[in-house]
Scaffold this motif. Structure first.
Motif, PDB file in Angstrom:
ATOM      1  N   LEU A 281     111.897  50.055  53.049  1.00 28.33           N
ATOM      2  CA  LEU A 281     111.273  50.950  54.017  1.00 28.33           C
ATOM      3  C   LEU A 281     109.988  50.323  54.558  1.00 28.33           C
ATOM      4  O   LEU A 281     109.235  49.701  53.812  1.00 28.33           O
ATOM      5  CB  LEU A 281     110.925  52.305  53.380  1.00 28.33           C
ATOM      6  CG  LEU A 281     112.064  53.105  52.744  1.00 28.33           C
ATOM      7  CD1 LEU A 281     111.526  54.422  52.181  1.00 28.33           C
ATOM      8  CD2 LEU A 281     113.195  53.366  53.724  1.00 28.33           C
ATOM      9  N   HIS A 283     106.852  51.913  56.025  1.00 33.53           N
ATOM     10  CA  HIS A 283     106.191  53.205  56.235  1.00 33.53           C
ATOM     11  C   HIS A 283     105.037  52.983  57.212  1.00 33.53           C
ATOM     12  O   HIS A 283     104.011  52.403  56.852  1.00 33.53           O
ATOM     13  CB  HIS A 283     105.702  53.752  54.899  1.00 33.53           C
ATOM     14  CG  HIS A 283     105.090  55.110  54.985  1.00 33.53           C
ATOM     15  ND1 HIS A 283     104.857  55.913  53.884  1.00 33.53           N
ATOM     16  CD2 HIS A 283     104.652  55.847  56.056  1.00 33.53           C
ATOM     17  CE1 HIS A 283     104.295  57.040  54.266  1.00 33.53           C
ATOM     18  NE2 HIS A 283     104.155  57.020  55.583  1.00 33.53           N
ATOM     19  N   THR A 313     108.859  49.283  49.511  1.00 32.36           N
ATOM     20  CA  THR A 313     108.190  49.757  50.732  1.00 32.36           C
ATOM     21  C   THR A 313     107.059  48.819  51.136  1.00 32.36           C
ATOM     22  O   THR A 313     106.355  48.283  50.285  1.00 32.36           O
ATOM     23  CB  THR A 313     107.620  51.182  50.512  1.00 32.36           C
ATOM     24  OG1 THR A 313     108.688  52.064  50.137  1.00 32.36           O
ATOM     25  CG2 THR A 313     106.949  51.717  51.767  1.00 32.36           C
ATOM     26  N   TYR A 356     102.232  49.566  46.999  1.00 29.41           N
ATOM     27  CA  TYR A 356     103.007  48.832  47.987  1.00 29.41           C
ATOM     28  C   TYR A 356     102.166  47.759  48.671  1.00 29.41           C
ATOM     29  O   TYR A 356     100.939  47.874  48.755  1.00 29.41           O
ATOM     30  CB  TYR A 356     103.544  49.790  49.058  1.00 29.41           C
ATOM     31  CG  TYR A 356     104.303  50.965  48.515  1.00 29.41           C
ATOM     32  CD1 TYR A 356     105.454  50.786  47.755  1.00 29.41           C
ATOM     33  CD2 TYR A 356     103.868  52.270  48.747  1.00 29.41           C
ATOM     34  CE1 TYR A 356     106.151  51.862  47.238  1.00 29.41           C
ATOM     35  CE2 TYR A 356     104.568  53.359  48.247  1.00 29.41           C
ATOM     36  CZ  TYR A 356     105.700  53.151  47.491  1.00 29.41           C
ATOM     37  OH  TYR A 356     106.386  54.214  46.984  1.00 29.41           O
TER      38      TYR A 356
END
Length: 412
Positions: A281, A283, A313, A356
């Motif tokens: 992902l 974000h 992420t 992350y």
């Protein structure tokens, strides 16, 4: 020569409450967002009304005295619509409309209306229609009188414009039909996802209007629709991206929002499946927005709801070109506020210390995008090597070639 007619915007007032669960500061944030939603829907906000109460009034949401004050204003200023910041119960909607004799909609119906405007494909329109009927069903008695006036504008698109044949049986049948239709398309889309092969899948997630589509365009060199409005894109877009020698699939998904209607989470299940099935992902966060920390929390809550919170992420704080701050004087001992934090101050906070990898970019100005590409390459390579260990020598060969090219350029 014909004179050009000026665009006539629907005039609305916004209404919200300060309660035990919602502070005045938080209400201001929500009302700012509600105003942006209203602008996105194509209306003009005349004023806001707020009231401090322990909890919403079960009959009118606001107190009867405040409702009379609102009524005086809407009559005197020829206001078309009242928009409430929270979802109203069917009885509250009916009671308020009886008093004000104007169109009354809540935050949920406003978001559904924007989705109805923005849905381009047959699939997206079906998803929105299902959400609208699920919202309409418990409010059916109110909608009968609501539709007698048959006024246009926000909150009246989709099923609200059909003939008044929508009794409960017909709506339930329609909901069943739409669900079956979506199940069929969901199966087709699941097959499409399987047919994409074993390429690593990367999904862009984030609050609405944080720049996901703009970033998608930059990374994939494509032309996905992007606009400075909430929910500019609803349909999932998938593009093949190659960084170095490494191909992967990049997906742009629908933006999240606080108080996202549960009807939409259910009807947009397939769109969220793109997030569920992603290997990585990105974000995306709008660091220039005062409430960006709340936005991060809202997105994380929805990711947790769809079992995607623990995926690998990369946190990308976008729009650093829009970030500005007011420098405090050395002798100023007042509390630090959002506008007094520099970008370097933010980088020293939790953002760079979370679990992350964290990057700060501007998708529109191409700031630090090379850093993002490198981070993406490393993350995708790591996933790819676990999936295809026999391909490892190809990465080694490619990276040696790149290093040799860099060395030769340095010598020149």
């Amino acid at each position: 020569m014909l004179e050009k007619k000026e665009t006539q915007y629907e005039k609305v007032v916004l209404i919200g409450l300060v309660t035990q669960k919602q502070s005045e500061e938080k209400l201001t944030e929500y009302m700012d967002e509600l105003e942006f939603l209203t602008y996105t829907a194509g209306a003009e906000v005349a004023t806001r009304f707020t009231q401090k109460v322990d909890k919403p009034d079960p009959k009118f949401f606001v107190g009867s005295g405040k409702l009379n004050e609102i009524l005086e204003y809407v009559v005197a200023n020829n206001i078309d619509t009242l928009i409430f910041d929270d979802e109203l119960s069917p009885s509250q909607l009916k009671n308020i409309e009886k008093v004000v004799e104007r169109k009354v909609i809540d935050r949920t119906q406003l978001i559904l209306d924007i989705f109805a405007q923005r849905a381009q494909t047959s699939y997206a329109r079906t998803q929105v229609e299902l959400a609208q009927y699920q919202y309409l069903l418990p409010r059916l008695t109110r909608m009968w009188t609501h539709l007698e006036r048959q006024r246009g504008g926000i909150g009246m698109r989709g099923p609200g414009e059909t003939e008044i044949e929508t009794d409960r049986r017909i709506i339930r049948d329609r909901i069943t039909l739409l669900k079956d239709k979506l199940k069929t398309v969901d199966r087709q889309m699941a097959t499409q996802r399987k047919n994409r092969g074993a390429l690593v899948r990367v999904a862009l997630v984030g609050y609405t209007n944080v720049g996901k589509s703009t970033l998608m365009n930059v990374l994939s060199k494509s032309d996905v629709f992007a606009e400075d409005k909430l929910f500019a894109t609803l349909d999932t877009t998938v593009r093949k991206v190659v960084i170095g020698n490494l191909p992967f699939l990049l997906t742009d998904t629908v933006g999240f929002i606080r108080k996202l209607p549960t009807q939409l989470i259910e009807s947009f299940k397939s769109t969220l499946d793109e997030v569920r099935e992603a290997d990585l992902l990105i974000h995306v966060v709008d660091i220039s927005h005062e409430s960006f920390e709340d936005h991060v929390n809202s997105v994380n809550e929805i990711l947790a709801e769809i079992d995607s919170k623990d995926k690998p992420t990369i946190m990308v704080f976008n729009k650093i070109d829009n970030f500005s701050y007011i420098e405090k004087a050395e002798d100023d001992l007042s509390e630090m506020k959002f506008e007094n934090y520099s970008l370097e101050d933010w980088k020293r906070t939790w953002m760079s210390k979370n679990e992350y990898e964290t990057l700060f970019i501007s998708a529109t100005e191409n700031d630090n995008l090379e850093e993002l590409r490198k981070a993406l390459y490393e993350k995708v390579k790591e996933i790819h090597m676990k999936r295809f260990p026999y391909n490892n020598f190809l990465f080694q060969y490619y990276e040696e070639e790149v290093e040799e090219e860099d060395d030769s350029q340095d010598e020149e």
